[in-house]
Write a protein that holds these residues in place. Structure first.
Motif, PDB file in Angstrom:
ATOM      1  N   LEU A   1       5.314  10.021  -5.218  1.00 32.37           N
ATOM      2  CA  LEU A   1       6.016  11.214  -5.705  1.00 32.37           C
ATOM      3  C   LEU A   1       7.473  11.217  -5.247  1.00 32.37           C
ATOM      4  O   LEU A   1       8.373  11.572  -6.020  1.00 32.37           O
ATOM      5  CB  LEU A   1       5.302  12.485  -5.239  1.00 32.37           C
ATOM      6  CG  LEU A   1       3.944  12.758  -5.891  1.00 32.37           C
ATOM      7  CD1 LEU A   1       3.250  13.917  -5.214  1.00 32.37           C
ATOM      8  CD2 LEU A   1       4.103  13.018  -7.381  1.00 32.37           C
ATOM      9  N   LEU A   2       7.708  10.829  -4.001  1.00 26.96           N
ATOM     10  CA  LEU A   2       9.086  10.777  -3.497  1.00 26.96           C
ATOM     11  C   LEU A   2       9.920   9.750  -4.261  1.00 26.96           C
ATOM     12  O   LEU A   2      11.101   9.989  -4.547  1.00 26.96           O
ATOM     13  CB  LEU A   2       9.091  10.458  -1.999  1.00 26.96           C
ATOM     14  CG  LEU A   2       8.657  11.604  -1.086  1.00 26.96           C
ATOM     15  CD1 LEU A   2       8.474  11.106   0.335  1.00 26.96           C
ATOM     16  CD2 LEU A   2       9.649  12.746  -1.147  1.00 26.96           C
ATOM     17  N   MET A   3       9.315   8.637  -4.619  1.00 29.31           N
ATOM     18  CA  MET A   3      10.047   7.634  -5.402  1.00 29.31           C
ATOM     19  C   MET A   3      10.378   8.167  -6.792  1.00 29.31           C
ATOM     20  O   MET A   3      11.465   7.912  -7.319  1.00 29.31           O
ATOM     21  CB  MET A   3       9.232   6.339  -5.494  1.00 29.31           C
ATOM     22  CG  MET A   3       9.206   5.568  -4.184  1.00 29.31           C
ATOM     23  SD  MET A   3       8.491   3.915  -4.291  1.00 29.31           S
ATOM     24  CE  MET A   3       6.839   4.247  -4.834  1.00 29.31           C
ATOM     25  N   GLU A   4       9.457   8.929  -7.384  1.00 34.29           N
ATOM     26  CA  GLU A   4       9.727   9.527  -8.700  1.00 34.29           C
ATOM     27  C   GLU A   4      10.877  10.522  -8.616  1.00 34.29           C
ATOM     28  O   GLU A   4      11.771  10.531  -9.476  1.00 34.29           O
ATOM     29  CB  GLU A   4       8.474  10.223  -9.235  1.00 34.29           C
ATOM     30  CG  GLU A   4       7.406   9.280  -9.718  1.00 34.29           C
ATOM     31  CD  GLU A   4       6.183  10.025 -10.219  1.00 34.29           C
ATOM     32  OE1 GLU A   4       6.301  11.200 -10.645  1.00 34.29           O
ATOM     33  OE2 GLU A   4       5.091   9.435 -10.175  1.00 34.29           O
TER      34      GLU A   4
ATOM     35  N   THR B   1       0.854  -1.179   0.000  1.00 40.32           N
ATOM     36  CA  THR B   1       0.000   0.000   0.000  1.00 40.32           C
ATOM     37  C   THR B   1       0.896   1.237   0.000  1.00 40.32           C
ATOM     38  O   THR B   1       1.547   1.543   0.983  1.00 40.32           O
ATOM     39  CB  THR B   1      -0.913   0.012   1.246  1.00 40.32           C
ATOM     40  OG1 THR B   1      -1.613  -1.211   1.306  1.00 40.32           O
ATOM     41  CG2 THR B   1      -1.880   1.161   1.189  1.00 40.32           C
ATOM     42  N   ILE B   2       0.920   1.958  -1.132  1.00 42.93           N
ATOM     43  CA  ILE B   2       1.793   3.124  -1.281  1.00 42.93           C
ATOM     44  C   ILE B   2       0.916   4.359  -1.423  1.00 42.93           C
ATOM     45  O   ILE B   2       0.005   4.400  -2.250  1.00 42.93           O
ATOM     46  CB  ILE B   2       2.705   2.967  -2.524  1.00 42.93           C
ATOM     47  CG1 ILE B   2       3.603   1.746  -2.348  1.00 42.93           C
ATOM     48  CG2 ILE B   2       3.529   4.216  -2.746  1.00 42.93           C
ATOM     49  CD1 ILE B   2       4.419   1.414  -3.570  1.00 42.93           C
ATOM     50  N   THR B   3       1.223   5.362  -0.610  1.00 42.91           N
ATOM     51  CA  THR B   3       0.453   6.598  -0.680  1.00 42.91           C
ATOM     52  C   THR B   3       0.946   7.456  -1.847  1.00 42.91           C
ATOM     53  O   THR B   3       2.005   7.203  -2.429  1.00 42.91           O
ATOM     54  CB  THR B   3       0.593   7.402   0.632  1.00 42.91           C
ATOM     55  OG1 THR B   3       1.955   7.809   0.779  1.00 42.91           O
ATOM     56  CG2 THR B   3       0.146   6.582   1.829  1.00 42.91           C
ATOM     57  N   LYS B   4       0.186   8.474  -2.178  1.00 46.07           N
ATOM     58  CA  LYS B   4       0.548   9.379  -3.278  1.00 46.07           C
ATOM     59  C   LYS B   4       1.863  10.097  -2.967  1.00 46.07           C
ATOM     60  O   LYS B   4       2.696  10.278  -3.850  1.00 46.07           O
ATOM     61  CB  LYS B   4      -0.594  10.387  -3.481  1.00 46.07           C
ATOM     62  CG  LYS B   4      -0.486  11.182  -4.737  1.00 46.07           C
ATOM     63  CD  LYS B   4      -0.708  10.280  -5.942  1.00 46.07           C
ATOM     64  CE  LYS B   4      -0.809  11.118  -7.199  1.00 46.07           C
ATOM     65  NZ  LYS B   4      -0.767  10.306  -8.403  1.00 46.07           N
ATOM     66  N   ASP B   5       2.051  10.507  -1.719  1.00 45.48           N
ATOM     67  CA  ASP B   5       3.293  11.171  -1.323  1.00 45.48           C
ATOM     68  C   ASP B   5       4.499  10.261  -1.529  1.00 45.48           C
ATOM     69  O   ASP B   5       5.543  10.691  -2.031  1.00 45.48           O
ATOM     70  CB  ASP B   5       3.237  11.600   0.149  1.00 45.48           C
ATOM     71  CG  ASP B   5       2.222  12.709   0.392  1.00 45.48           C
ATOM     72  OD1 ASP B   5       1.835  13.378  -0.593  1.00 45.48           O
ATOM     73  OD2 ASP B   5       1.829  12.895   1.557  1.00 45.48           O
TER      74      ASP B   5
END
Length: 130
Positions: free
Chosen positions: A115-118, A108-112
């Motif tokens: 974005l941090l992974m990107e 379960t990965i949040t939107k934040d």
């Protein structure tokens, strides 16, 4: 005045109230388990077993003045209660929905986080081009 405020903060914290509720519910649950052992399991299982070996009242057993029957009775009572609690907890665990496993939480990965992974990947690609 500060003492009263500190005490109020301590006494009405969620943890203290949760603990008090847990103790009260635990005491009530203890009565249920004791009744189940004394009123149901003992008459159905233990009394026939004692009658079969000729020990009608186990608490009165003694040897040279040592009343080991009381101790034996306490041990049997403990084992019966432990067994009943084991059964009840086992049943409750099957009834209650199991908690999420670590793998489910990890997927379960949040939107934040996305974005941090990107950003991490962009920085990694930029640094590898140098």
């Amino acid at each position: 005045m500060k003492f009263i405020q500190e005490f109020k903060t301590f006494a009405f914290k969620g943890n203290v109230i949760d603990l008090a509720v847990g103790v009260i519910i635990g005491a009530a649950f203890g009565k249920i388990v004791s009744s189940l052992v004394e009123d149901v399991i003992t008459p159905l299982l233990l009394n026939p077993a004692l009658d079969a070996v000729g020990a009608k009242n186990i608490a009165q057993l003694s040897w040279h003045g040592v009343t080991y029957g009381n101790f034996l009775s306490a041990v049997i009572s403990f084992l019966c209660i432990a067994l009943v609690l084991f059964w009840l907890i086992k049943i409750a665990n099957k009834v209650v929905k199991p908690a999420e496993t670590d793998e489910e939480v990890a997927t379960t990965i949040t939107k934040d986080q996305e974005l941090l992974m990107e950003i991490r990947d962009l920085l990694r690609n930029r640094n590898s081009g140098l």
